[in-house]
Design a protein around this motif. Structure first.
Motif, PDB file in Angstrom:
ATOM      1  N   LYS A  37       0.856  -1.180   0.000  1.00 48.09           N
ATOM      2  CA  LYS A  37       0.000   0.000   0.000  1.00 48.09           C
ATOM      3  C   LYS A  37       0.888   1.223   0.000  1.00 48.09           C
ATOM      4  O   LYS A  37       2.002   1.174   0.489  1.00 48.09           O
TER       5      LYS A  37
ATOM      6  N   MET B  52     -11.747 -19.408   2.690  1.00 49.16           N
ATOM      7  CA  MET B  52     -12.024 -18.888   4.029  1.00 49.16           C
ATOM      8  C   MET B  52     -10.877 -19.229   4.960  1.00 49.16           C
ATOM      9  O   MET B  52     -10.394 -18.374   5.702  1.00 49.16           O
TER      10      MET B  52
ATOM     11  N   LEU C 173      -5.424 -13.154   7.984  1.00 48.12           N
ATOM     12  CA  LEU C 173      -5.862 -12.163   8.962  1.00 48.12           C
ATOM     13  C   LEU C 173      -5.053 -12.294  10.254  1.00 48.12           C
ATOM     14  O   LEU C 173      -4.581 -11.302  10.815  1.00 48.12           O
TER      15      LEU C 173
ATOM     16  N   MET D 174       0.772  -6.369  12.914  1.00 55.00           N
ATOM     17  CA  MET D 174       0.406  -5.128  13.602  1.00 55.00           C
ATOM     18  C   MET D 174       1.112  -5.051  14.950  1.00 55.00           C
ATOM     19  O   MET D 174       1.575  -3.983  15.369  1.00 55.00           O
TER      20      MET D 174
ATOM     21  N   GLY E  91      -7.744  -4.500  16.880  1.00 60.57           N
ATOM     22  CA  GLY E  91      -9.036  -4.240  16.272  1.00 60.57           C
ATOM     23  C   GLY E  91     -10.098  -3.941  17.307  1.00 60.57           C
ATOM     24  O   GLY E  91      -9.970  -4.328  18.468  1.00 60.57           O
TER      25      GLY E  91
ATOM     26  N   LEU F 115     -19.741 -14.704   6.375  1.00 63.20           N
ATOM     27  CA  LEU F 115     -18.538 -14.651   7.200  1.00 63.20           C
ATOM     28  C   LEU F 115     -17.323 -14.285   6.363  1.00 63.20           C
ATOM     29  O   LEU F 115     -16.470 -13.496   6.774  1.00 63.20           O
ATOM     30  N   MET F 116     -17.269 -14.881   5.194  1.00 63.23           N
ATOM     31  CA  MET F 116     -16.160 -14.620   4.281  1.00 63.23           C
ATOM     32  C   MET F 116     -16.079 -13.137   3.954  1.00 63.23           C
ATOM     33  O   MET F 116     -15.013 -12.539   4.010  1.00 63.23           O
ATOM     34  N   LEU F 117     -17.225 -12.544   3.644  1.00 63.55           N
ATOM     35  CA  LEU F 117     -17.238 -11.131   3.294  1.00 63.55           C
ATOM     36  C   LEU F 117     -16.722 -10.279   4.443  1.00 63.55           C
ATOM     37  O   LEU F 117     -15.925  -9.368   4.239  1.00 63.55           O
TER      38      LEU F 117
ATOM     39  N   THR G 284     -14.800 -11.246   6.889  1.00 64.70           N
ATOM     40  CA  THR G 284     -13.381 -11.543   7.121  1.00 64.70           C
ATOM     41  C   THR G 284     -12.498 -10.785   6.121  1.00 64.70           C
ATOM     42  O   THR G 284     -11.457 -10.246   6.485  1.00 64.70           O
ATOM     43  N   LEU G 285     -12.957 -10.733   4.880  1.00 68.86           N
ATOM     44  CA  LEU G 285     -12.189 -10.003   3.868  1.00 68.86           C
ATOM     45  C   LEU G 285     -12.106  -8.519   4.220  1.00 68.86           C
ATOM     46  O   LEU G 285     -11.057  -7.893   4.060  1.00 68.86           O
ATOM     47  N   ASN G 286     -13.196  -7.984   4.699  1.00 71.78           N
ATOM     48  CA  ASN G 286     -13.170  -6.580   5.115  1.00 71.78           C
ATOM     49  C   ASN G 286     -12.227  -6.359   6.282  1.00 71.78           C
ATOM     50  O   ASN G 286     -11.503  -5.364   6.327  1.00 71.78           O
ATOM     51  N   GLU G 287     -12.250  -7.281   7.218  1.00 71.93           N
ATOM     52  CA  GLU G 287     -11.352  -7.156   8.355  1.00 71.93           C
ATOM     53  C   GLU G 287      -9.897  -7.218   7.907  1.00 71.93           C
ATOM     54  O   GLU G 287      -9.039  -6.527   8.443  1.00 71.93           O
ATOM     55  N   LEU G 288      -9.659  -8.070   6.910  1.00 74.43           N
ATOM     56  CA  LEU G 288      -8.299  -8.192   6.400  1.00 74.43           C
ATOM     57  C   LEU G 288      -7.847  -6.888   5.752  1.00 74.43           C
ATOM     58  O   LEU G 288      -6.743  -6.406   5.986  1.00 74.43           O
ATOM     59  N   ASP G 289      -8.721  -6.297   4.959  1.00 74.98           N
ATOM     60  CA  ASP G 289      -8.399  -5.002   4.369  1.00 74.98           C
ATOM     61  C   ASP G 289      -8.121  -3.974   5.457  1.00 74.98           C
ATOM     62  O   ASP G 289      -7.173  -3.199   5.367  1.00 74.98           O
TER      63      ASP G 289
ATOM     64  N   ALA H 222      -7.122  -4.511   8.497  1.00 77.42           N
ATOM     65  CA  ALA H 222      -5.864  -4.826   9.181  1.00 77.42           C
ATOM     66  C   ALA H 222      -4.675  -4.324   8.364  1.00 77.42           C
ATOM     67  O   ALA H 222      -3.725  -3.765   8.903  1.00 77.42           O
ATOM     68  N   ARG H 223      -4.747  -4.495   7.069  1.00 78.82           N
ATOM     69  CA  ARG H 223      -3.635  -4.053   6.221  1.00 78.82           C
ATOM     70  C   ARG H 223      -3.560  -2.550   6.161  1.00 78.82           C
ATOM     71  O   ARG H 223      -2.487  -1.965   6.077  1.00 78.82           O
ATOM     72  N   ASN H 224      -4.716  -1.936   6.195  1.00 80.54           N
ATOM     73  CA  ASN H 224      -4.767  -0.499   6.261  1.00 80.54           C
ATOM     74  C   ASN H 224      -4.071  -0.019   7.533  1.00 80.54           C
ATOM     75  O   ASN H 224      -3.337   0.967   7.530  1.00 80.54           O
TER      76      ASN H 224
ATOM     77  N   HIS I 134     -18.700  -3.593  -0.744  1.00 78.36           N
ATOM     78  CA  HIS I 134     -18.393  -4.531   0.325  1.00 78.36           C
ATOM     79  C   HIS I 134     -19.613  -4.604   1.226  1.00 78.36           C
ATOM     80  O   HIS I 134     -19.731  -3.834   2.162  1.00 78.36           O
TER      81      HIS I 134
END
Lengths: 258, 258
Positions: A72, A134, A141, A148, B83, B133-135, B137-142, B144-146, B251
């Motif tokens: 990023k 998943m 994650l 982090m 988080g 759940l997948m959706l 989790t993907l948001n959480e991953l984004d 976390a990377r942010n 999302h």
DNA sequence: TGTCGTCTTTGTCCTGAATCAAATTGAGAT
DNA sequence: ATCTCAATTTGATTCAGGACAAAGACGACA
């Protein structure tokens, strides 16, 4: 899911270098064939961009060889490496268009790719596929949160020691051999390591030479090292959790401890 | 997935405060009933531990009210908040036993819980549930990377400004109103904010007062502020991406931009 | 084998932010 | 209202590590 008659299905995938360890080997044969139909290879040279930040993700896939970096960046050019992807790791943002980070080749790479929309449709027909995704997403994650911790509250020498320990683990240094020496290879440039650890190339260089002075490691060349004293390395990292293998291999997902 | 006859299914869930926005509202009615059968509420006081680091996850669930913090710690006591979870966010590590981080109540909380194994069995019967759940989790991953970007290469004032911008976004400050003032509430202690941003309480205090001096914000009390000048706040954060709403609401997952 | 360009190392300086310590404020209990 | 304890603010000091600069090493290519 009924038993299938024993037939040998020979697709190009059977010769694939990462067949044994990647997602596509953890699903049933029917799905494997579907995946095979969808797949195509792509190659990129070191430094090329696979998917740009904020670009719509047109394909996803699996790393066949080489290393990808996810990164990023800030408007002013500062960059953070948010993850590395190795042989047999899954890459690309499914379900939701644009990826939040750029994916770039950190070496020459070969990728096994699937058109994103087609791949997503496949997950609808085969929940098993989504389940495998998943599992690896959850692992990623965990890894991200682990990072982090590293970025948020470890000193630079600790970060570097941690990084070396992770490299040790990746080198298949199973078990805990306090005395033994182990040679590890850093698969990315000093600049990338710096960006990954939230520090600078200069500081890394200094710390590494300090580690040499203390007899913790031996420098073979810019990207190869011998770890002479793992115990000291662990002490330096300040993290006992990196000394041992991942808790249980229960996370049947991909590596992603990186 | 055939059309169901119109019957009003009245379960306790229908009265649930987070019904409208949480995962359980995004699945079909049959599954909703199954979930309702499995659910039970738990309450925790501010500071109590819901699930300890490295403890086997016995239950997962959804936050009904209050705030949860996820945090990791080093042997020597240093901690990193990885988080926050708010109303209607899903919590707990599914598929894989031990959670890598502790989950603690950052305020008094009420949780709607499901026994983990039973919940996992439900995902096998209802791929739809796993998809939701997948959706998230993907948001959480984004997210976390942010956060890795924030921790890895932003200065402390930038981090604090970024944090405030995220709070603005959460306060439902839609659109971009350069002149308008907006009051925001910081739902966690100074110590938690410090741990989240990888800094110290003292530094936060100093920066906040500097922001006041510059007329960017006004301090109401320790946890309430008015943002007087969003434009300056954005400039200070060094991140244009936080100025606007999440790219597309595409999302469809949970908040988790935090 | 020599030259070029890139990557890495080494040196010096300087600042951002942590640490330690003390004063102040605030909220809950009696 | 007032006491008490915890959370926050303010102040002084220190130093880890970033920034800049320059030298050195290495690999690619002719």
């Amino acid at each position: 899911m009924k038993a299938l008659p024993f037939v040998r299905v020979l697709t190009p995938c059977d010769r694939c270098a990462v067949r044994k360890t990647s997602l596509c080997n953890r699903v049933n044969v029917g799905l494997q064939k579907e995946l095979a139909k969808l797949s195509h290879h792509r190659t990129y040279r070191n430094g090329e961009t696979v998917l740009a930040e904020m670009e719509a993700t047109s394909f996803v896939g699996i790393v066949v060889s080489g290393v990808l970096r996810m990164q990023k960046s800030l408007e002013d050019g500062r960059q953070q490496l948010v993850g590395l992807l190795f042989q047999s790791d899954f890459f690309g943002r499914v379900f939701g268009g644009l990826s939040d980070y750029a994916i770039e080749a950190a070496s020459d790479v070969t990728l096994c790719c699937y058109e994103r929309r087609a791949f997503e449709r496949l997950t609808e027909r085969f929940p098993e596929l989504e389940h495998q995704l998943m599992l690896s997403t959850l692992n990623e994650l965990d890894a991200a949160r682990n990072w982090m911790l590293l970025l948020g509250c470890q000193t630079t020498p600790e970060r570097i020691a941690s990084f070396f320990l992770i490299l040790c683990r990746r080198s298949g240094a199973d078990g805990w051999t306090p005395g033994a020496s182990l040679s590890i290879h850093v698969p990315i440039s000093r600049r990338d390591v710096a960006s990954y650890l939230g520090t600078t190339g200069e500081t890394i260089s200094r710390v590494i030479h300090e580690m040499t002075r203390k007899g913790i490691i031996k420098i073979r060349n810019a990207s190869d090292f011998d770890v002479l004293n793992k115990r000291q390395l662990v002490t330096m990292s300040g993290r006992d959790d990196l000394a041992i293998r991942p808790p249980t291999a229960a996370h049947s997902g991909s590596a992603s401890s990186f």
